[in-house]
Every structure is written in structure tokens, then in C-alpha cells.
Design an enzyme around this catalytic site. Structure first.
Site, PDB file in Angstrom:
ATOM      1  N   VAL A 168       0.829  -1.211   0.000  1.00 32.94           N
ATOM      2  CA  VAL A 168       0.000   0.000   0.000  1.00 32.94           C
ATOM      3  C   VAL A 168       0.862   1.258   0.000  1.00 32.94           C
ATOM      4  O   VAL A 168       0.473   2.283  -0.575  1.00 32.94           O
ATOM      5  CB  VAL A 168      -0.993   0.004   1.193  1.00 32.94           C
ATOM      6  CG1 VAL A 168      -0.268   0.162   2.526  1.00 32.94           C
ATOM      7  CG2 VAL A 168      -2.037   1.095   1.010  1.00 32.94           C
ATOM      8  N   ASP A 221      -7.787  -2.676   5.057  1.00 31.95           N
ATOM      9  CA  ASP A 221      -7.766  -3.408   6.323  1.00 31.95           C
ATOM     10  C   ASP A 221      -6.466  -4.168   6.498  1.00 31.95           C
ATOM     11  O   ASP A 221      -5.824  -4.563   5.528  1.00 31.95           O
ATOM     12  CB  ASP A 221      -8.904  -4.427   6.353  1.00 31.95           C
ATOM     13  CG  ASP A 221      -8.701  -5.499   5.292  1.00 31.95           C
ATOM     14  OD1 ASP A 221      -8.967  -5.221   4.099  1.00 31.95           O
ATOM     15  OD2 ASP A 221      -8.218  -6.603   5.628  1.00 31.95           O
ATOM     16  N   GLY A 227      -5.532  -7.003   0.388  1.00 33.98           N
ATOM     17  CA  GLY A 227      -6.010  -6.103   1.433  1.00 33.98           C
ATOM     18  C   GLY A 227      -5.144  -4.862   1.498  1.00 33.98           C
ATOM     19  O   GLY A 227      -4.548  -4.467   0.484  1.00 33.98           O
ATOM     20  N   GLU A 228      -5.081  -4.207   2.678  1.00 33.33           N
ATOM     21  CA  GLU A 228      -4.261  -2.998   2.886  1.00 33.33           C
ATOM     22  C   GLU A 228      -4.758  -1.814   2.082  1.00 33.33           C
ATOM     23  O   GLU A 228      -4.058  -0.816   1.964  1.00 33.33           O
ATOM     24  CB  GLU A 228      -2.804  -3.210   2.448  1.00 33.33           C
ATOM     25  CG  GLU A 228      -2.044  -4.287   3.122  1.00 33.33           C
ATOM     26  CD  GLU A 228      -0.608  -4.371   2.587  1.00 33.33           C
ATOM     27  OE1 GLU A 228      -0.195  -3.527   1.782  1.00 33.33           O
ATOM     28  OE2 GLU A 228       0.088  -5.309   3.008  1.00 33.33           O
ATOM     29  N   ALA A 229      -5.892  -1.919   1.407  1.00 32.80           N
ATOM     30  CA  ALA A 229      -6.384  -0.890   0.484  1.00 32.80           C
ATOM     31  C   ALA A 229      -5.650  -0.911  -0.855  1.00 32.80           C
ATOM     32  O   ALA A 229      -5.821   0.007  -1.665  1.00 32.80           O
ATOM     33  CB  ALA A 229      -6.323   0.516   1.080  1.00 32.80           C
TER      34      ALA A 229
END
Lengths: 381, 381
Positions: free
Chosen positions: B94, B203, B345-347
Site C-alpha cells: 500500500v 484493512d 487487502g491494505e487498500a
């Protein structure tokens, strides 16, 4: 004569090193999906474990089509030259998107009906009420990013003033198709000498999806009705007319599906031949080529008849709304990066994909490894 | 108490003006497909005919899950805090993608097992062999773009040290779920005060796709087997165990599908509740919210029980590889912008979509009109 071209093999060792590197980075294995596959493919093309593409260029090949007399487009053929002027003034979609991606734009007149000029105004002797510098576009020209990129440049490589109507005979001679092919190759060679590392290919030519449908039908053997679409916005009657036009062009010309120049010359177009030549020239130099939509894809598929390994160097920028694009991508063995239902041309979808290519290369160079970051690996890691 | 929230209606007049503007630009009508629909939606959210998002932020909500004791992840739970340290050191996916998109990253500890610190090193009393500043990441920290963006910032809003094992009872109390919701809302309020105009939600929490599957099954009524996937890389035996875990959690807790806080508290997670609160808070301020993958989507779907009009303000950044994500997006009525088979994830997928949002807004402000550029319109234009 354009003969068979043997392209350099992709670098399997660089691909393995890149795959290994990806697996050390702080993320679950393969969790970046297509970005990881893209990173590995780019390594194979360039021979670099962590390729970077600081210098990017967008080539828009522009030409006109005699078949436009058949009423196969929602737009009059003058729009090709008008849009070339718009590109040079910086007011088209590809300009906005290329500025965002920090990519230069090279617009090549391979054979518009009327000669375009490199200036922002209409060509001398151009149509009355023709191209004018867009005021909105000019306002933005002043706000471009500093530095050498992005720039817009015009290149005149006219082979002839548009093609003939392919329903009446070949669109052009084989020699002219070869000349257009070489115009494309020379455009790439020039950019490569300037240090360009990544190329997007796009097209501008009113009625050129008719040519792309004919080329696709000829190469794949699919019936025209399956690979002919609404282009820039035909109504149902126009689409029916366009399908009949493609059928007639194929019947009249009977192109040889194994012979790229025969197909491109008889039922293609000057910009299609130039795009094919550009793709092969880039691949020969191991420069990755990002394809835009249907017209560019059809040209690339034709080019595989000359250089069968070409798809190794191709990235499908997006899947367009044209029904013929899917069959073309499947024939090329390519999975498109974006699915945005776009059908504009101009390389607009290819330039958008530049961001994903940059993302893939940033991941490779900027992410920490499990070891360097002190992150525990998977039980299976 | 978190009560029903009435969001401001989208601005239909701004949407009509944007649609009209798009139709004047030098391109066939609708030919930019999803980019045009996105531009119109953004106008409705912001009330601006030509919205621009100079200040972008990525919020990564981090928390731990008691259910990780059930062996439902390929990674040990310590990885949550280790990855938070990696985010703060700039070495995660990210970070690389946010730098590319010129977006700030805000990492919020809503309840990791162990307290994280804002520094680059391990937390005092953190696990031995725990987080270390990634040397690769540090090397890149020095080369960030100048100016105020992008930055990485840590925010401590711990509600509790991870959740309980939801197969044995509720993951947390309703009050704790409300506290986490408010932590999310306050994070957005803080960013809004700083001028942030566009927010991506992501997340970090080992085992949180188990919670997302339980939340999705509870909200949609779909059987757990249909909405539970391999997460970060479970093997088939692990997947079977994960499905049984979700089934058991639902059986033990019997959450009320109409009650967001009941679902989030019993079978959700601290970061899911915080994401739900963040989404509603952003929508209340007419800030568009770009969702990442399955976990964020499940949280947003829960939030619609509190704010039914929330989806008007949501943009699905991508379609992830998790099988539950499709049902979540369908329930939200959203079409994802990217389909890259990502599951990190992690955006990460949401931040990639920032480029498409920028493209849509650039098109609106930078393209010439048919009139200004002197380009002929379609016969039907």
C-alpha cells in the site's frame, strides 16, 4: 519486402529472478494477482529483474478510409483530420490521459485524406470550418508538467491520401501496405533512439473499425457478423450496413489469412499496417507494447503472421466494448488489464494501463522483504 | 448509541450537468464507458460538476482476531503488528501504491493484540524478533515526492487488545463495536478537517477474512461455504476448517442481520466496525469512499443497515479473488473498477483505482469540446 521476423526470445532467467523477488516481498504469495504476472512478463520482455519505464510514449496512427463512403461510421471522414488537430492542440482524451501518465504523444499522419499540419490550426487548404485550436485545450497546454515529458509531436509519414473503398477492390497496393508498415517501424525506431522504454499504440481513422472487422474476420475465419460492432455509435441499420460492407470487402478481395500484408493491404488500412509495423519493431528492440482496443488488436494479430512470437511483447491495455476485440485477444493469447467498457480508440485504454504497469514495477522496487521488515512468513512460506 | 443515519441525497442536478458536459467533449458519446459513469457518480456525491481530488488519503484499519486461534489463516497473528510497523516504515504494497497515487496513508490501530507504536521500530515489549524498519523501505522513504503528500501517519484508537474467539461467544460487546465504529468516524472527521477530498479504505488483520465471511453470511443469508475463501493462501484442509469455523460462529452467536452493530460485534472485528463507521462518516460529508476488497466490502454492507443510502457514496475499487466479494458487491449494487485477481487487502486495490478516478476527473476538465476544437459531431450528435 517485409519478410518473416524472428524476435528475441523472452528472458526466462530474468522472469525467474523477478518471480523469486516477488515471493520475498511482504505480501502473501501471488496476492497481487495480475500485477505480479505483469511484473514477470515485463521482466521477460526487457531482460531486467526490476524493469522501470521512466520514458513512455503513446503513438497514435491516423489515416482515412475509402470505405467511409459506404456510411459505416456515425462520423464524417473529415473528423480524422480534425481530431489530429485536436491531438496536437492537447484537447483530446488521449492528451488528458497521457498527461496524467507522464507520457509523450506522437501523432503520425500515415494517410489522412487531407494533409494535416504540425501547427495548432487548420491545414492550408483544409476544410472550411475545419480544425481550430481548442481554447480549453490551449488553456491546459500551459499547465503541463514541467520537464521534457509529456510532449505532443506530429510526424508526417503519408503513404497516400486515404485508402480506396475496399468493397470495390483492394484498399491499397501491397507496396503501399509495406510502406505504411515501415512508417510504423521507423516511428518506433526514432522513439527508441530517444530512449523511450514503453510504448502504447492507438489509432485514429473514421471508419477504421470496419477495416478492423474485415481484418479480424479474414485472420480468424469468424463470420463478419460476429466481429463487427457499433464503432463510435452506429444505429442498428448502420450496423447491418457495416456488416454487409465487411462481407462484401472480403468477397471482393479474398485476402490470404496467412499473409499479413495481403490482408492489411486489401481490407485493412494505412494506420493498421503502420501499427503492425510499429509493434514488431518495438518487440524487436524488447520494448513492451501496450495495445489499445479493437483496431490496434486486429493490426497486432495481422503482425503475428510476420512475427509469430510477437504476443510475448504485447500487453492488452483493456477489453473494449467492440465485439471483435474478445476474439482478437483470445487469438493473441492475451488477458486485458482493464475492463471499462471503453470504445474510444486514440490509445486511451492503453494509456490508462500505464498506471498498472507503473504499479507493478513500483511493487518490485519499493516493497520491503519479509526479512528486511521482520515480518513472519506463512507457515508454508 | 449508533442510530439510523440519513445521508445527504446525491446531487442530481450536478450529475445532469456533468453528463451534459461529457456529451460536449471531443469523443463519441459514452465512449469512455465506466470512466464517464464514474465521473457522473462523483458529481452526484460531491455536488460538483467537475470534481477534483487533490488531497487523497488511504485509511488502513488494523486489528486482531481471537478466532485466529482456530488456525484459519496461513499467517500467525503477530503479523498484524509486524505489518503495521511495515506500513509505518513505508515498505508495504500500500505504501508503494499510495506513493504512486500521491495519497497519504493513515494506519489506525483499533485493537491489535499488542500495542503498536508510531515509530519505525518494534513496540516496547513487542514480540522478540518483531518488526524492524525495512531497509529497502527506508531507502525509498528518502525519495518520496516533495510537498505535503504522501505521508504516512499512525493513529492509536485501541478499543481492546484484539477480539475474543467468536466460535466461543461474541467477538466483542456491542459497546466495543460502537466504540470501534466511532474510532473510524473520528478518523474520517480528522482527515476531512485537514482537507482530504477522497478516501480509500483498507484493512490489516490476520484472520479477518474469517470475520468478513461470517459478517457476509449473516447479512446476506448465504451459506458460509459460498462466501468463504482461501484468504492469504490457505490449503484445502485449512479452507474446510475456516468454513466450519464460520458456521460455528454464526450458530453460537445468531446475529441479527438487520442490526449492523449486532453483526459486527458478534462475528465481525474491530477493524470492520471502524471501517463501517468511517464509510458512513465520509458519506455524511459527501466524501467519496473507495472500497478495497472483501473485508472492507463486508464492513460497508453492514454499514448499510445503519445508513441505507451509503452505496451512493461508495466506489468499488476492485473485484478481489475472494469468493465472498462478488455477493457483497452485488448486495451493495456496485460494479468494481478493476478486475486484477488481487487478494492482498491494505487498500491496495482501492489505491490503484485512484488513477481511474483521476482519469475521470481529468477528462472532465482537460478535454476540448466539439465546438472549441472545431470537430464535426456525429450525424446523430
Amino acid at each position: 519486402m517485409i519478410g518473416p521476423v524472428t524476435l528475441p526470445p523472452v528472458d526466462a532467467e530474468a522472469m525467474a529472478r523477478t518471480r523469486h523477488r516477488l515471493n520475498q516481498l511482504t505480501k502473501p504469495r501471488d496476492s497481487l494477482g495480475e500485477l505480479e504476472r505483469l511484473a514477470v512478463r515485463l521482466a521477460g520482455m526487457t531482460g531486467q529483474e526490476a524493469p522501470a519505464f521512466a520514458r513512455k510514449a503513446v503513438i497514435v496512427m491516423a489515416a482515412d478510409h475509402g470505405v467511409s463512403a459506404r456510411g459505416v461510421s456515425a462520423y464524417p471522414p473529415e473528423v480524422t483530420a480534425q481530431m489530429v488537430a485536436n491531438f496536437l492542440a492537447g484537447g483530446a482524451a488521449v492528451n488528458a490521459l497521457a498527461r496524467q501518465a507522464h507520457a509523450d504523444v506522437i501523432v503520425v499522419d500515415v494517410g489522412c485524406f487531407r494533409r494535416c499540419t504540425a501547427g495548432h490550426g487548420p491545414a492550408p487548404g483544409g476544410p472550411a470550418g475545419g480544425p481550430q485550436a481548442g481554447s480549453a485545450a490551449n488553456a491546459f497546454a500551459a499547465s503541463w508538467e514541467p520537464g521534457p515529458s509529456p510532449r505532443v509531436r506530429f510526424s508526417e509519414r503519408r503513404v497516400r491520401a486515404g485508402t480506396e473503398d475496399m468493397t470495390q477492390g483492394p484498399a491499397m497496393t501491397r507496396e503501399q501496405a509495406e510502406q505504411a508498415w515501415r512508417a510504423g517501424a521507423e516511428t518506433v525506431d526514432e522513439l527508441a533512439r530517444e530512449g523511450v522504454q514503453l510504448i502504447a499504440l492507438g489509432d485514429m481513422g473514421i471508419s477504421n473499425t470496419t477495416a478492423a472487422s474485415a481484418v479480424t474476420a479474414a485472420l480468424t475465419g469468424l463470420p463478419p457478423v460476429d466481429v463487427t460492432g457499433r464503432g463510435t455509435g452506429l444505429d442498428p441499420a448502420g450496423l447491418a450496413r457495416k456488416i454487409r460492407t465487411v462481407e462484401q470487402a472480403l468477397q471482393v478481395n479474398d485476402p490470404d489469412p496467412q499473409d499479413a500484408l495481403d490482408v492489411l493491404g486489401k481490407v485493412g488500412g494505412l494506420e493498421l499496417a503502420a501499427l503492425a509495423g510499429a509493434a514488431v519493431a518495438a518487440a524487436a528492440r524488447r520494448i513492451p507494447v501496450v495495445l489499445d482496443g479493437f483496431t490496434v488488436g486486429a493490426a497486432a494479430l495481422a503482425a503475428t503472421r510476420v512475427a509469430p512470437d510477437l504476443p510475448h511483447y504485447l500487453i492488452a491495455g483493456h477489453q473494449s466494448a467492440e465485439p471483435g476485440h474478445g476474439p482478437v485477444l483470445r487469438a493473441l493469447g492475451l488477458r486485458p488489464l482493464l475492463h471499462l467498457d471503453m470504445r474510444l480508440g486514440e490509445a486511451s485504454g492503453a494509456v490508462l494501463a500505464f498506471h498498472l504497469i507503473d504499479a507493478a514495477t513500483r511493487v518490485l522496487t519499493e516493497m520491503a522483504t519479509f526479512e528486511s521488515a521482520g515480518v513472519a512468513q506463512s507457515a508454508k512460506g
